[in-house]
Scaffold this motif. Structure first.
Motif, PDB file in Angstrom:
ATOM      1  N   SER A  74       9.938  10.028 -15.129  1.00 44.88           N
ATOM      2  CA  SER A  74       8.790   8.769 -14.517  1.00 44.88           C
ATOM      3  C   SER A  74       8.977   9.664 -12.949  1.00 44.88           C
ATOM      4  N   ARG A  75       8.103  10.495 -12.742  1.00 42.90           N
ATOM      5  CA  ARG A  75       7.565  10.563 -10.908  1.00 42.90           C
ATOM      6  C   ARG A  75       7.178   9.685 -10.502  1.00 42.90           C
ATOM      7  N   GLY A  76       6.085   8.795 -11.133  1.00 43.30           N
ATOM      8  CA  GLY A  76       5.808   7.472  -9.893  1.00 43.30           C
ATOM      9  C   GLY A  76       6.039   6.616  -9.827  1.00 43.30           C
ATOM     10  N   ILE A  77       5.998   5.466  -8.656  1.00 39.67           N
ATOM     11  CA  ILE A  77       5.731   4.442  -8.677  1.00 39.67           C
ATOM     12  C   ILE A  77       5.849   3.013  -8.860  1.00 39.67           C
ATOM     13  N   ARG A  78       6.279   2.356 -10.175  1.00 39.81           N
ATOM     14  CA  ARG A  78       5.769   1.486 -10.760  1.00 39.81           C
ATOM     15  C   ARG A  78       5.478   1.001  -9.904  1.00 39.81           C
ATOM     16  N   ASP A  79       6.428  -0.194  -9.195  1.00 38.53           N
ATOM     17  CA  ASP A  79       6.237  -0.932  -8.338  1.00 38.53           C
ATOM     18  C   ASP A  79       4.623  -1.312  -7.429  1.00 38.53           C
ATOM     19  N   THR A  80       3.735  -1.392  -7.630  1.00 38.76           N
ATOM     20  CA  THR A  80       2.384  -1.608  -6.986  1.00 38.76           C
ATOM     21  C   THR A  80       3.270  -1.738  -5.379  1.00 38.76           C
ATOM     22  N   LYS A  81       3.551  -2.489  -5.295  1.00 40.47           N
ATOM     23  CA  LYS A  81       4.049  -3.716  -3.669  1.00 40.47           C
ATOM     24  C   LYS A  81       4.915  -2.413  -3.056  1.00 40.47           C
ATOM     25  N   LEU A  82       5.458  -1.473  -3.472  1.00 38.68           N
ATOM     26  CA  LEU A  82       6.363  -0.931  -2.840  1.00 38.68           C
ATOM     27  C   LEU A  82       5.650   0.413  -2.631  1.00 38.68           C
ATOM     28  N   ASN A  83       4.294   0.680  -3.219  1.00 32.55           N
ATOM     29  CA  ASN A  83       4.301   1.699  -3.571  1.00 32.55           C
ATOM     30  C   ASN A  83       3.075   1.848  -1.936  1.00 32.55           C
ATOM     31  N   ASP A  84       2.509   0.728  -2.027  1.00 37.16           N
ATOM     32  CA  ASP A  84       1.519   0.649  -1.121  1.00 37.16           C
ATOM     33  C   ASP A  84       1.985   0.395   0.493  1.00 37.16           C
ATOM     34  N   ILE A  85       3.712   0.020   0.250  1.00 37.29           N
ATOM     35  CA  ILE A  85       3.950   0.358   1.313  1.00 37.29           C
ATOM     36  C   ILE A  85       5.234   1.419   1.892  1.00 37.29           C
ATOM     37  N   ASN A  98       8.455   6.901  14.652  1.00 35.01           N
ATOM     38  CA  ASN A  98       9.219   7.011  14.460  1.00 35.01           C
ATOM     39  C   ASN A  98       9.374   6.931  13.070  1.00 35.01           C
ATOM     40  N   PRO A  99       9.709   8.084  12.451  1.00 39.12           N
ATOM     41  CA  PRO A  99       9.443   8.451  10.476  1.00 39.12           C
ATOM     42  C   PRO A  99      11.017   7.157  10.364  1.00 39.12           C
ATOM     43  N   LYS A 100      11.749   7.282  11.000  1.00 40.60           N
ATOM     44  CA  LYS A 100      13.771   6.495  10.711  1.00 40.60           C
ATOM     45  C   LYS A 100      13.397   5.502  11.054  1.00 40.60           C
ATOM     46  N   GLU A 101      12.110   4.786  11.591  1.00 39.11           N
ATOM     47  CA  GLU A 101      12.052   3.367  11.528  1.00 39.11           C
ATOM     48  C   GLU A 101      11.575   2.800   9.925  1.00 39.11           C
ATOM     49  N   ALA A 102      10.173   4.146  10.714  1.00 39.95           N
ATOM     50  CA  ALA A 102       9.155   3.931   8.962  1.00 39.95           C
ATOM     51  C   ALA A 102      10.169   4.144   7.886  1.00 39.95           C
ATOM     52  N   LEU A 103      10.825   4.663   7.353  1.00 40.22           N
ATOM     53  CA  LEU A 103      11.419   4.829   6.770  1.00 40.22           C
ATOM     54  C   LEU A 103      12.624   4.086   6.069  1.00 40.22           C
ATOM     55  N   GLN A 104      13.168   3.378   7.663  1.00 37.94           N
ATOM     56  CA  GLN A 104      13.800   2.242   6.924  1.00 37.94           C
ATOM     57  C   GLN A 104      13.258   1.277   6.716  1.00 37.94           C
ATOM     58  N   ARG A 105      11.860   0.921   7.054  1.00 36.21           N
ATOM     59  CA  ARG A 105      11.281  -0.324   6.449  1.00 36.21           C
ATOM     60  C   ARG A 105      10.941  -0.187   4.624  1.00 36.21           C
ATOM     61  N   VAL A 106      10.553   1.385   4.950  1.00 41.98           N
ATOM     62  CA  VAL A 106      10.514   1.478   2.996  1.00 41.98           C
ATOM     63  C   VAL A 106      11.512   1.417   2.635  1.00 41.98           C
ATOM     64  N   GLN A 107      12.788   1.354   3.251  1.00 39.08           N
ATOM     65  CA  GLN A 107      14.211   1.620   1.910  1.00 39.08           C
ATOM     66  C   GLN A 107      14.376  -0.317   2.905  1.00 39.08           C
ATOM     67  N   ASP A 108      14.006  -1.051   3.061  1.00 39.09           N
ATOM     68  CA  ASP A 108      14.879  -2.151   3.093  1.00 39.09           C
ATOM     69  C   ASP A 108      13.544  -3.093   2.337  1.00 39.09           C
ATOM     70  N   ALA A 109      12.537  -2.590   2.368  1.00 39.89           N
ATOM     71  CA  ALA A 109      11.174  -3.041   0.780  1.00 39.89           C
ATOM     72  C   ALA A 109      12.157  -2.588  -0.624  1.00 39.89           C
ATOM     73  N   ALA A 110      12.777  -1.633  -1.241  1.00 43.33           N
ATOM     74  CA  ALA A 110      13.125  -0.848  -1.822  1.00 43.33           C
ATOM     75  C   ALA A 110      14.079  -2.139  -2.010  1.00 43.33           C
ATOM     76  N   ASP A 111      15.121  -2.547  -1.519  1.00 45.32           N
ATOM     77  CA  ASP A 111      16.500  -3.093  -1.566  1.00 45.32           C
ATOM     78  C   ASP A 111      15.751  -4.315  -2.324  1.00 45.32           C
ATOM     79  N   GLN A 112      14.766  -5.043  -1.308  1.00 47.86           N
ATOM     80  CA  GLN A 112      14.233  -6.474  -1.796  1.00 47.86           C
ATOM     81  C   GLN A 112      13.693  -6.374  -3.638  1.00 47.86           C
ATOM     82  N   SER A 113      12.567  -5.272  -3.194  1.00 48.50           N
ATOM     83  CA  SER A 113      12.727  -5.250  -4.848  1.00 48.50           C
ATOM     84  C   SER A 113      13.318  -5.173  -6.286  1.00 48.50           C
ATOM     85  N   LYS A 114      14.497  -4.567  -5.939  1.00 49.16           N
ATOM     86  CA  LYS A 114      15.620  -4.575  -6.532  1.00 49.16           C
ATOM     87  C   LYS A 114      16.013  -5.958  -7.089  1.00 49.16           C
ATOM     88  N   LYS A 115      15.592  -7.229  -5.962  1.00 47.95           N
ATOM     89  CA  LYS A 115      16.554  -8.516  -5.842  1.00 47.95           C
ATOM     90  C   LYS A 115      15.788  -9.503  -6.784  1.00 47.95           C
TER      91      LYS A 115
END
Length: 115
Positions: A74-85, A98-115
């Motif tokens: 699937s090409r979509g992000i099923r986690d709506t909270k992560l998609n919004d972030i 800063n793109p690196k900081e923004a993408l780090q926040r996305v990665q942090d949210a993705a890691d949190q959603s796995k828990k």
């Protein structure tokens, strides 16, 4: 794919030709191949004979279905909270953050959603 001709464009005729090209036949092949894009919905079914009148339209539809039939995930992000972030952070990047900081926040949210 969403393409349009800007009403303020000084090259409206050329832009319209580009939109027409990218919307069918060889243009779709370029879009999917060169831009490494593919439609995001698998198993799209429509009555192609009724919906498409030109050979170019029919060829584009056939190519679309061939591409979709080979999709492996699937090409979509099923986690709506992560998609919004992700959307919020892409907007932040577009407004100069800063793109690196923004993408780090996305990665942090993705890691949190796995828990």
């Amino acid at each position: 794919m969403a393409l349009a001709v800007n009403k303020e464009s000084k090259q409206q005729e050329g832009a319209a030709e580009f939109v027409a090209f990218m919307s069918q036949g060889k243009g779709q092949e370029v879009y999917m191949g060169e831009f490494e894009m593919a439609p995001g919905i698998k198993d799209v079914k429509i009555d192609s004979d009724a919906a498409f009148t030109s050979e170019g339209e029919k060829e584009s539809y056939k190519m679309l279905n061939e591409t979709l039939s080979k999709a492996v995930a699937s090409r979509g992000i099923r986690d709506t909270k992560l998609n919004d972030i992700l959307g919020k952070e892409l907007q932040n990047i577009a407004t100069g953050q800063n793109p690196k900081e923004a993408l780090q926040r996305v990665q942090d949210a993705a890691d949190q959603s796995k828990k």
